[in-house]
Motif scaffolding. Structure first.
Motif, short mmCIF file in Angstrom:
data_model
loop_
_atom_site.label_atom_id
_atom_site.label_comp_id
_atom_site.label_asym_id
_atom_site.label_seq_id
_atom_site.Cartn_x
_atom_site.Cartn_y
_atom_site.Cartn_z
N ARG A 40 0.82 -1.21 0.00
CA ARG A 40 0.00 0.00 0.00
C ARG A 40 0.86 1.26 0.00
N GLU A 41 2.09 1.14 0.51
CA GLU A 41 3.01 2.27 0.55
C GLU A 41 3.67 2.55 -0.79
N GLY A 42 3.55 1.63 -1.75
CA GLY A 42 4.14 1.85 -3.06
C GLY A 42 4.81 0.62 -3.61
N MET A 43 5.59 0.84 -4.64
CA MET A 43 6.30 -0.21 -5.35
C MET A 43 7.79 -0.04 -5.03
N SER A 44 8.43 -1.12 -4.59
CA SER A 44 9.85 -1.06 -4.24
C SER A 44 10.61 -2.16 -4.95
N PHE A 45 11.83 -1.83 -5.36
CA PHE A 45 12.73 -2.79 -5.97
C PHE A 45 13.92 -2.96 -5.05
N GLY A 46 14.38 -4.19 -4.86
CA GLY A 46 15.57 -4.46 -4.06
C GLY A 46 16.47 -5.42 -4.81
N LEU A 47 17.75 -5.09 -4.85
CA LEU A 47 18.74 -5.94 -5.50
C LEU A 47 19.91 -6.09 -4.54
N VAL A 48 20.12 -7.30 -4.05
CA VAL A 48 21.23 -7.60 -3.17
C VAL A 48 22.01 -8.72 -3.82
N CYS A 49 23.23 -8.43 -4.23
CA CYS A 49 24.01 -9.41 -4.98
C CYS A 49 24.76 -10.38 -4.07
N ALA A 50 25.48 -9.85 -3.11
CA ALA A 50 26.20 -10.65 -2.12
C ALA A 50 26.34 -9.79 -0.87
N ALA A 51 26.62 -10.42 0.24
CA ALA A 51 26.67 -9.69 1.50
C ALA A 51 27.64 -8.51 1.47
N ASP A 52 28.75 -8.64 0.76
CA ASP A 52 29.75 -7.57 0.74
C ASP A 52 29.85 -6.88 -0.61
N ASP A 53 28.83 -7.00 -1.42
CA ASP A 53 28.88 -6.43 -2.77
C ASP A 53 27.70 -5.49 -3.00
N ALA A 54 27.33 -5.33 -4.25
CA ALA A 54 26.34 -4.34 -4.67
C ALA A 54 24.98 -4.57 -4.01
N ARG A 55 24.40 -3.46 -3.58
CA ARG A 55 23.03 -3.43 -3.07
C ARG A 55 22.39 -2.19 -3.63
N ALA A 56 21.16 -2.33 -4.07
CA ALA A 56 20.46 -1.17 -4.62
C ALA A 56 18.98 -1.31 -4.29
N TRP A 57 18.35 -0.17 -3.99
CA TRP A 57 16.92 -0.13 -3.71
C TRP A 57 16.32 1.05 -4.43
N ALA A 58 15.08 0.92 -4.77
CA ALA A 58 14.33 2.03 -5.36
C ALA A 58 12.89 1.93 -4.87
N ASP A 59 12.33 3.04 -4.45
CA ASP A 59 10.95 3.09 -3.98
C ASP A 59 10.16 4.07 -4.84
N LEU A 60 8.98 3.64 -5.28
CA LEU A 60 8.09 4.51 -6.06
C LEU A 60 6.82 4.74 -5.26
N ASP A 61 6.49 5.99 -5.06
CA ASP A 61 5.30 6.39 -4.31
C ASP A 61 4.05 6.01 -5.09
N PRO A 62 3.00 5.52 -4.41
CA PRO A 62 1.77 5.14 -5.14
C PRO A 62 1.09 6.31 -5.83
N ARG A 63 1.40 7.55 -5.42
CA ARG A 63 0.78 8.71 -6.07
C ARG A 63 1.29 8.93 -7.49
N LEU A 64 2.37 8.22 -7.87
CA LEU A 64 2.88 8.31 -9.24
C LEU A 64 1.95 7.60 -10.23
N PHE A 65 1.09 6.74 -9.70
CA PHE A 65 0.20 5.93 -10.53
C PHE A 65 -1.20 6.54 -10.56
N GLU A 66 -1.90 6.36 -11.68
CA GLU A 66 -3.28 6.86 -11.77
C GLU A 66 -4.19 6.06 -10.83
N ARG A 67 -3.95 4.78 -10.78
CA ARG A 67 -4.69 3.90 -9.89
C ARG A 67 -3.71 2.86 -9.36
N TYR A 68 -3.73 2.62 -8.07
CA TYR A 68 -2.79 1.69 -7.47
C TYR A 68 -3.51 0.94 -6.36
#
Length: 141
Positions: A40-68
């Motif tokens: 309900r808080e939105g759409m989130s992406f998470g990418l964790v490759c290895a414990a000591d390597d690349a990590r990336a997150w992205a959060d999209l607010d539901p207000r970006l969508f016409e209907r969510y």
């Protein structure tokens, strides 16, 4: 279910492409899947490759969508493993169009993230295979 306007689709494509670049730049990401969290808080992406390597997150607010809307028995969220490569390709096919995005099942009852857009009387539908995760599996994300 989400109705994604053109400008939000462009943003979604940029986010997934950036995550894909992180995935490709890290040798420990080979064969890993991105976690897509729909809540309900939105759409989130998470990418964790290895414990000591690349990590990336992205959060999209539901207000970006016409209907969510998210319906789930698991704390109001849905967790999906998704291939960034396949998701980027699917988003590129619909580039420049508003799309409808929803979780669906194919003929073999396998879960799919379905993207659909319409130009005049032609409907373009692209299904991206996903794996539905249990909440306990998402600890690293």
């Amino acid at each position: 279910k989400a109705s994604v306007p053109k400008d939000t689709l462009a943003l979604l494509l940029q986010v997934t492409q950036a995550l894909r670049r992180v995935e490709l730049a890290s040798s420990s990401c080979a064969g890993r899947r991105c976690v897509l969290r729909l809540s309900r808080e939105g759409m989130s992406f998470g990418l964790v490759c290895a414990a000591d390597d690349a990590r990336a997150w992205a959060d999209l607010d539901p207000r970006l969508f016409e209907r969510y809307m998210v319906e789930s028995r698991a704390r109001g969220e849905v967790l999906l493993h998704v291939s960034l490569k396949q998701l980027v390709r699917a988003l590129q096919k619909h580039s420049g169009d508003a799309i409808a995005l929803r979780l669906a099942k194919n003929a073999r009852a396998a879960p799919q993230l379905r993207l659909a857009s319409q130009k005049r009387s032609v409907v373009l539908r692209t299904d991206v295979p996903v794996k539905v995760m249990r909440a306990a599996e998402a600890g690293a994300y």
